[in-house]
Structures are given as structure tokens and as C-alpha cells.
Enzyme design. Structure first.
Site, mmCIF file in Angstrom:
data_model
loop_
_atom_site.group_PDB
_atom_site.id
_atom_site.type_symbol
_atom_site.label_atom_id
_atom_site.label_comp_id
_atom_site.label_asym_id
_atom_site.label_seq_id
_atom_site.Cartn_x
_atom_site.Cartn_y
_atom_site.Cartn_z
ATOM 1 N N LYS A 12 0.854 -1.275 0.007
ATOM 2 C CA LYS A 12 -0.015 0.138 0.028
ATOM 3 C C LYS A 12 0.812 1.412 0.060
ATOM 4 O O LYS A 12 1.901 1.270 0.835
ATOM 5 C CB LYS A 12 -1.003 0.033 1.236
ATOM 6 N N ASP A 130 -5.511 0.408 8.747
ATOM 7 C CA ASP A 130 -5.621 0.448 7.596
ATOM 8 C C ASP A 130 -6.335 -0.788 6.875
ATOM 9 O O ASP A 130 -6.187 -1.201 5.776
ATOM 10 C CB ASP A 130 -4.011 -0.046 7.089
#
Length: 281
Positions: A12, A130
Site C-alpha cells: 500500500k 489500514d
């Protein structure tokens, strides 16, 4: 749960990371444009006599198999009891690329294929801020609030990306503690469309990662990585992702990307040339 299934847990990247406030309980509010890459960790799920996790891969020595490992925590959260995971850990630990959260999201997706539905957003947030955006992977997304707000973003092109990490972890709580200004402006309410990578890089240059400055205070070598990326021919933008210490460069062409990867390779340094996954058409 017969058979063996495998998933990629993509890295990410926070193309932007605006810290827009801090709640009374100490948690920070964020506004971030997030993309995921073609590269990442690999996770395999097979039937097992109980719940287990084996670690392989170049970054495995930095990660212990502990009860609080995010893959195991995610599996327990959905009631998995006969699941043998093997995690091929390729991404550095504590590197700002959401590796642990992406691994956990991959585990939840594999378990969902076996009939164990993933937790709701509140349950995902208990695993980590996240997790919601990683569950939405690999779509480019805007992450807001504490991380619970996730919306797909159209018009994000694929990007040639060079990821560079100094080979050292950086504590996220320590970076937030070193942050001076905590109520910074968010991104525009409506994001523009971008015709190509140079247009996106030009727009990103006017945005920020508010954690970059405090991270550089704690680890001055981050500044060296950014300077090295910006010095490479064809680099359109260089920035730190997450709370560091990984930095990324957006490159105009695959050739420039590969040349930069060779130029910045060094002992102990993690260097990965990859591509981001674009918005759905």
C-alpha cells in the site's frame, strides 16, 4: 476446508497523507490518496489441524510468529480454527507500506472464500486502521477519518514506481509523537481526474505527506533516499509513504524506472521496481 489457495497482499502506498486533526482520545484524523502495487507479500491458506502460521521469504527473519500477528488475529476474528497459513514475507517490516494490514486483509479474503465472512468496518478497525482500505484493495481509494472512511477514486492511472527502504524500521507512534502541526488542510473535497502519470505527479506535488518531516527528524537518512530518487532521470515525483521509512519515486517510463533501480541499489537497502494498479475503467 479442502485445497490450497493463494493471494497476493499488495504493498500500500500513500500518494498523499494529510493529517487533518486529532481527537480527544489521541487518535489522528487523516485524508489520504492510496494506491496498491502489483508487488507484495504472498499468502497461502491450506487445511490444518488448528490455526497456524509459517513464515518464509527474505523479510521473514524480522517478523516473529506471535499470537498477535495480524494474520492470526484476523483469522481468530472470524472464528477460523482449521487454517494453516504460509506467509511469504517480501516487504520490509514497519516500512509504511501497510504490509501487516495487507497480509491480514489477504487472510480475510481467503477465509471468505471458505465461508467465513469478514468483520464489519468496526471489527476491521479493531485489527488496524489500514484494514478497511486494504480490504478494498487493489482499487485506488481515498481514506478518511481514522481509516474507516474508504471511497474508490476514479481516474488514477497506473504508475511506474520505485520503492526504496533504508533497511530500518520506523515506529509509527514515534513519528506521530514528533509531528508538530496536527490540524492541517485536507485534500480538495472533489479530486480531479488525471489524464496520465505526469498529470497526476504534477497534482501530487501540491499535496503532502505530513508525516514526512517528523520522520526525517527521527531518521535523517530518509532525506538521502528522497534526494537520490529525485536525482534520477525520469523521476516525476519522490515522496515518503505512510509513516516511513519507505520512499517512492514515480517514473515517466519503465526504462527510467529500471535504470533508477540499478542506480540506487545498495547493500542492506530494499529496492523494488513495480507498478501501481489503476482505477477500474
Amino acid at each position: 476446508m479442502p485445497g490450497r489457495v493463494r493471494a497476493v497482499a499488495p504493498a500500500k502506498l500513500n500518494l498523499t497523507l494529510h493529517v487533518t486533526g486529532q481527537r480527544a482520545d489521541g487518535y489522528h484524523l487523516l485524508d489520504s490518496l492510496v494506491v496498491f502495487t502489483e508487488a507484495g507479500d504472498g499468502l497461502t491458506l491450506a487445511d490444518g489441524p488448528g490455526l497456524s502460521l509459517d513464515l518464509t521469504g527474505p523479510a521473514a527473519p524480522a517478523l516473529a510468529v506471535e499470537p498477535d500477528n495480524l494474520v492470526l488475529r484476523a483469522a481468530r476474528a472470524v472464528g477460523a480454527t482449521r487454517a494453516a497459513f504460509t506467509l511469504e514475507k517480501r516487504l520490509p517490516v514497519a516500512s509504511g507500506m501497510g504490509g501487516g494490514s495487507s497480509d491480514a486483509a489477504a487472510a480475510l479474503k481467503l477465509l471468505a472464500e471458505r465461508g467465513l465472512p469478514p468483520p464489519d468496518t468496526a471489527g476491521l478497525m479493531r485489527l488496524g486502521a489500514d484494514l478497511p482500505v486494504c480490504m478494498a484493495a487493489p482499487a485506488p481509494s481515498r481514506m478518511t477519518g481514522l481509516g474507516e472512511g474508504v471511497a474508490p477514486v476514479a481516474g488514477v492511472p497506473a504508475l511506474w514506481l520505485l520503492l526504496v527502504n533504508p533497511g530500518q524500521g520506523l515506529s509509527t507512534p514515534a513519528v506521530f509523537k514528533a509531528l508538530g502541526q496536527r490540524d492541517n488542510p485536507p485534500m480538495p473535497a472533489v479530486l480531479p481526474g488525471w489524464s496520465d502519470a505526469p498529470a497526476l505527479a504534477e497534482w501530487l506535488a501540491g499535496m503532502r505527506n505530513d508525516l514526512e518531516a517528523p520522520a526525517r527528524v527521527l531518521m535523517p537518512g530518509i532525506g538521502d533516499l528522497l534526494a537520490g530518487l529525485r536525482a534520477q532521470p525520469g523521476c516525476l515525483l519522490a515522496r515518503m509513504t505512510g509513516s516511513g521509512a519507505t520512499c517512492f519515486g514515480i517514473f515517466a517510463t519503465e526504462g527510467a524506472l529500471q535504470d533508477a533501480a540499478r542506480a540506487l541499489a545498495a547493500p542492506g537497502r530494499f529496492v523494488l521496481a513495480t507498478r501501481s494498479l489503476p482505477s477500474a475503467r
